[in-house]
Design a protein around this motif. Structure first.
Motif, PDB file in Angstrom:
ATOM      1  N   LYS A  55     -80.936  22.045  56.426  1.00 10.80           N
ATOM      2  CA  LYS A  55     -80.978  23.138  55.476  1.00 10.80           C
ATOM      3  C   LYS A  55     -82.302  23.861  55.566  1.00 10.80           C
ATOM      4  CE  LYS A  55     -82.295  19.690  52.020  1.00 10.80           C
ATOM      5  NZ  LYS A  55     -83.737  19.977  52.014  1.00 10.80           N
ATOM      6  N   LEU A  56     -82.279  25.099  55.107  1.00  9.10           N
ATOM      7  CA  LEU A  56     -83.496  25.898  55.051  1.00  9.10           C
ATOM      8  C   LEU A  56     -84.437  25.361  53.984  1.00  9.10           C
ATOM      9  CD1 LEU A  56     -82.456  29.669  55.210  1.00  9.10           C
ATOM     10  CD2 LEU A  56     -84.054  28.513  56.724  1.00  9.10           C
ATOM     11  N   THR A  57     -85.712  25.327  54.296  1.00 10.75           N
ATOM     12  CA  THR A  57     -86.739  25.037  53.304  1.00 10.75           C
ATOM     13  C   THR A  57     -87.531  26.314  53.086  1.00 10.75           C
ATOM     14  OG1 THR A  57     -86.901  22.736  53.994  1.00 10.75           O
ATOM     15  CG2 THR A  57     -88.747  23.648  52.749  1.00 10.75           C
ATOM     16  N   PHE A  58     -87.610  26.748  51.826  1.00  8.92           N
ATOM     17  CA  PHE A  58     -88.278  28.000  51.492  1.00  8.92           C
ATOM     18  C   PHE A  58     -89.672  27.743  50.927  1.00  8.92           C
ATOM     19  CE2 PHE A  58     -85.123  31.353  51.868  1.00  8.92           C
ATOM     20  CZ  PHE A  58     -83.937  30.647  51.925  1.00  8.92           C
ATOM     21  N   GLY A  59     -90.549  28.719  51.139  1.00  4.72           N
ATOM     22  CA  GLY A  59     -91.810  28.738  50.415  1.00  4.72           C
ATOM     23  C   GLY A  59     -91.591  29.297  49.016  1.00  4.72           C
ATOM     24  N   THR A  60     -92.667  29.381  48.262  1.00  4.45           N
ATOM     25  CA  THR A  60     -92.576  29.818  46.868  1.00  4.45           C
ATOM     26  C   THR A  60     -92.600  31.333  46.711  1.00  4.45           C
ATOM     27  OG1 THR A  60     -94.943  29.476  46.670  1.00  4.45           O
ATOM     28  CG2 THR A  60     -93.509  27.700  45.881  1.00  4.45           C
ATOM     29  N   ALA A  98     -89.360  30.795  55.449  1.00  9.46           N
ATOM     30  CA  ALA A  98     -88.411  29.678  55.457  1.00  9.46           C
ATOM     31  C   ALA A  98     -88.400  29.015  56.822  1.00  9.46           C
ATOM     32  CB  ALA A  98     -87.010  30.155  55.082  1.00  9.46           C
ATOM     33  N   TYR A  99     -88.048  27.745  56.814  1.00 11.80           N
ATOM     34  CA  TYR A  99     -88.070  26.905  58.018  1.00 11.80           C
ATOM     35  C   TYR A  99     -86.761  26.144  58.113  1.00 11.80           C
ATOM     36  CZ  TYR A  99     -88.919  22.443  60.394  1.00 11.80           C
ATOM     37  OH  TYR A  99     -88.806  21.322  61.193  1.00 11.80           O
ATOM     38  N   ILE A 100     -86.255  25.953  59.348  1.00 15.11           N
ATOM     39  CA  ILE A 100     -85.116  25.070  59.554  1.00 15.11           C
ATOM     40  C   ILE A 100     -85.239  24.413  60.917  1.00 15.11           C
ATOM     41  CG2 ILE A 100     -83.616  26.858  60.515  1.00 15.11           C
ATOM     42  CD1 ILE A 100     -81.277  25.491  59.002  1.00 15.11           C
ATOM     43  N   PRO A 101     -85.062  23.085  60.986  1.00  9.58           N
ATOM     44  CA  PRO A 101     -85.092  22.439  62.304  1.00  9.58           C
ATOM     45  C   PRO A 101     -83.805  22.731  63.054  1.00  9.58           C
ATOM     46  CG  PRO A 101     -84.655  20.821  60.590  1.00  9.58           C
ATOM     47  CD  PRO A 101     -84.896  22.121  59.891  1.00  9.58           C
ATOM     48  N   SER A 119     -99.237  35.389  54.472  1.00  4.82           N
ATOM     49  CA  SER A 119     -99.433  34.132  55.192  1.00  4.82           C
ATOM     50  C   SER A 119     -98.391  33.086  54.833  1.00  4.82           C
ATOM     51  CB  SER A 119    -100.839  33.581  54.915  1.00  4.82           C
ATOM     52  OG  SER A 119    -100.954  33.250  53.546  1.00  4.82           O
ATOM     53  N   CYS A 120     -98.159  32.192  55.762  1.00  2.94           N
ATOM     54  CA  CYS A 120     -97.211  31.096  55.574  1.00  2.94           C
ATOM     55  C   CYS A 120     -97.639  29.955  56.485  1.00  2.94           C
ATOM     56  CB  CYS A 120     -95.796  31.543  55.931  1.00  2.94           C
ATOM     57  SG  CYS A 120     -94.552  30.222  55.959  1.00  2.94           S
ATOM     58  N   THR A 121     -97.721  28.772  55.938  1.00  3.69           N
ATOM     59  CA  THR A 121     -97.934  27.587  56.756  1.00  3.69           C
ATOM     60  C   THR A 121     -96.818  26.592  56.467  1.00  3.69           C
ATOM     61  OG1 THR A 121     -99.363  26.587  55.079  1.00  3.69           O
ATOM     62  CG2 THR A 121    -100.437  27.862  56.825  1.00  3.69           C
ATOM     63  N   TYR A 122     -96.566  25.720  57.409  1.00  2.26           N
ATOM     64  CA  TYR A 122     -95.475  24.765  57.247  1.00  2.26           C
ATOM     65  C   TYR A 122     -95.889  23.430  57.835  1.00  2.26           C
ATOM     66  CZ  TYR A 122     -94.732  26.174  62.069  1.00  2.26           C
ATOM     67  OH  TYR A 122     -94.931  26.458  63.392  1.00  2.26           O
ATOM     68  N   ASP A 123     -95.184  22.426  57.439  1.00  2.00           N
ATOM     69  CA  ASP A 123     -95.492  21.087  57.926  1.00  2.00           C
ATOM     70  C   ASP A 123     -94.215  20.470  58.460  1.00  2.00           C
ATOM     71  OD1 ASP A 123     -96.592  17.933  56.485  1.00  2.00           O
ATOM     72  OD2 ASP A 123     -96.851  18.761  58.488  1.00  2.00           O
ATOM     73  N   THR A 124     -94.242  20.050  59.716  1.00  3.90           N
ATOM     74  CA  THR A 124     -93.080  19.418  60.312  1.00  3.90           C
ATOM     75  C   THR A 124     -93.530  18.553  61.471  1.00  3.90           C
ATOM     76  OG1 THR A 124     -90.915  19.800  61.324  1.00  3.90           O
ATOM     77  CG2 THR A 124     -92.662  21.360  61.864  1.00  3.90           C
ATOM     78  N   SER A 125     -92.711  17.550  61.781  1.00  6.31           N
ATOM     79  CA  SER A 125     -92.974  16.726  62.961  1.00  6.31           C
ATOM     80  C   SER A 125     -92.038  17.126  64.105  1.00  6.31           C
ATOM     81  CB  SER A 125     -92.786  15.242  62.625  1.00  6.31           C
ATOM     82  OG  SER A 125     -91.480  15.027  62.133  1.00  6.31           O
ATOM     83  N   ALA A 137     -90.809  14.820  55.066  1.00  9.84           N
ATOM     84  CA  ALA A 137     -90.069  16.000  54.648  1.00  9.84           C
ATOM     85  C   ALA A 137     -90.852  17.259  55.017  1.00  9.84           C
ATOM     86  CB  ALA A 137     -89.839  15.969  53.138  1.00  9.84           C
ATOM     87  N   GLN A 138     -90.069  18.281  55.359  1.00 11.66           N
ATOM     88  CA  GLN A 138     -90.734  19.526  55.713  1.00 11.66           C
ATOM     89  C   GLN A 138     -91.177  20.264  54.457  1.00 11.66           C
ATOM     90  OE1 GLN A 138     -87.483  18.925  56.693  1.00 11.66           O
ATOM     91  NE2 GLN A 138     -87.616  18.514  58.872  1.00 11.66           N
ATOM     92  N   THR A 139     -92.299  20.946  54.564  1.00 14.50           N
ATOM     93  CA  THR A 139     -92.773  21.774  53.461  1.00 14.50           C
ATOM     94  C   THR A 139     -93.192  23.125  54.011  1.00 14.50           C
ATOM     95  OG1 THR A 139     -95.011  20.916  53.650  1.00 14.50           O
ATOM     96  CG2 THR A 139     -93.567  19.829  52.072  1.00 14.50           C
ATOM     97  N   VAL A 140     -93.053  24.135  53.183  1.00 13.95           N
ATOM     98  CA  VAL A 140     -93.463  25.496  53.526  1.00 13.95           C
ATOM     99  C   VAL A 140     -94.365  25.995  52.408  1.00 13.95           C
ATOM    100  CG1 VAL A 140     -92.691  27.847  53.967  1.00 13.95           C
ATOM    101  CG2 VAL A 140     -91.323  25.919  54.791  1.00 13.95           C
ATOM    102  N   THR A 141     -95.539  26.496  52.785  1.00 11.80           N
ATOM    103  CA  THR A 141     -96.531  26.902  51.796  1.00 11.80           C
ATOM    104  C   THR A 141     -96.869  28.379  51.952  1.00 11.80           C
ATOM    105  OG1 THR A 141     -97.490  24.679  51.770  1.00 11.80           O
ATOM    106  CG2 THR A 141     -98.836  26.469  50.870  1.00 11.80           C
ATOM    107  N   GLN A 142     -96.731  29.100  50.867  1.00 10.88           N
ATOM    108  CA  GLN A 142     -97.197  30.484  50.810  1.00 10.88           C
ATOM    109  C   GLN A 142     -98.302  30.517  49.754  1.00 10.88           C
ATOM    110  OE1 GLN A 142     -92.742  31.986  50.864  1.00 10.88           O
ATOM    111  NE2 GLN A 142     -94.126  33.726  51.102  1.00 10.88           N
ATOM    112  N   SER A 143     -99.517  30.701  50.197  1.00 11.09           N
ATOM    113  CA  SER A 143    -100.673  30.531  49.306  1.00 11.09           C
ATOM    114  C   SER A 143    -101.012  31.790  48.519  1.00 11.09           C
ATOM    115  CB  SER A 143    -101.889  30.100  50.122  1.00 11.09           C
ATOM    116  OG  SER A 143    -102.155  31.061  51.118  1.00 11.09           O
ATOM    117  N   GLN A 144    -100.315  32.878  48.779  1.00 11.11           N
ATOM    118  CA  GLN A 144    -100.611  34.143  48.103  1.00 11.11           C
ATOM    119  C   GLN A 144     -99.446  34.494  47.174  1.00 11.11           C
ATOM    120  OE1 GLN A 144    -100.334  35.749  51.944  1.00 11.11           O
ATOM    121  NE2 GLN A 144    -102.484  36.362  52.093  1.00 11.11           N
TER     122      GLN A 144
END
Lengths: 115, 115
Positions: A102-107, A93-96, A22-28, A1-8
């Motif tokens: 669907k869009l995956t949002f950070g926090t 936010a990320y979308i393949p 900043s924003c990082t995401y995880d996807t294949s 599953a995709q994840t989006v991380t906003q650490s701040q």
């Protein structure tokens, strides 16, 4: 599953200065889109900027620009010449780019502008 | 301009009540979405619909249902409201899935309080 991380969770910047969220995401996946949305206090969420993963050139919209590092899966937002109206929650936010995805949002990051 | 409207900005309901949240978009968009937004959790997708009478579960569908009888209208239903459903609810629409045209346009949100 995709994840989006906003650490701040919160950031602040002096008016007229520059700030980077900043924003990082995880996807294949290799083909996707990334977005930054802005939600001002008590107002509707709006799109600030978007980036296509297959484009190496970083997107720019006036005072807003991104630093897209595909290999590092990083997508930061730079706001130049910060203005009081930039105060808002910012969501990455990320979308393949296939199927009925669907869009995956950070926090979110709450940005405060200091006059 | 795309306009997404939600029936109420603020709503107060009692535990056990059936609650209807209405969303209307005026740009003939195919896709419509319901999110809930909670501090520190960002936006989480409840349900989405990519066509009339079609619906798909999002990440947190439990306790909710939806209805899309007309293309422009997407309703979120809380069959029996509970206090843990106190939240901000955001509706969004987009033209199509995938590709460049998957920008989502958001409504102003409904802040629901369940007592």
């Amino acid at each position: 599953a995709q994840t989006v991380t906003q650490s701040q969770p919160e950031m602040s910047v002096q008016e007229a200065e520059t700030v980077t969220l900043s924003c990082t995401y995880d996807t294949s996946e290799s083909d996707y889109y990334l977005f930054w949305y802005k939600q001002p206090p008590s107002r509707q969420m709006i799109l600030v900027i978007r980036q296509e993963a297959y484009k190496q050139q970083n997107a720019t919209e006036n005072r807003f620009s991104v630093n897209f590092q595909k290999a590092a899966k990083s997508f930061s937002l730079k706001i130049s010449d910060s203005q009081l109206g930039d105060a808002a929650m910012y969501f990455c936010a990320y979308i393949p780019n296939f199927g009925n995805e669907k869009l995956t949002f950070g926090t979110g990051t709450r940005l405060t502008i200091i006059p | 301009d795309v306009k997404v409207t939600q029936s109420s900005r603020y709503l107060v309901k009692r535990t056990g009540e059936k609650v209807f949240l209405e969303c209307v978009q005026d740009m003939d968009h195919e896709n419509m979405f319901w999110y809930r937004q909670d501090p520190g959790l960002g936006l989480r997708l409840i349900y989405f619909s990519y066509d009339v009478k079609m619906k798909e579960k999002g990440d947190i569908p439990e306790g909710y249902s939806v209805s899309r009888e007309k293309k422009e209208r997407f309703s979120l239903i809380l069959e029996s409201a509970s206090t843990n459903q106190t939240s901000m609810y955001l509706c969004a629409s987009s033209l199509v899935t995938g590709g460049w045209y998957n920008e989502q346009f958001f409504g102003p949100g409904t802040r629901l309080t369940v007592l």
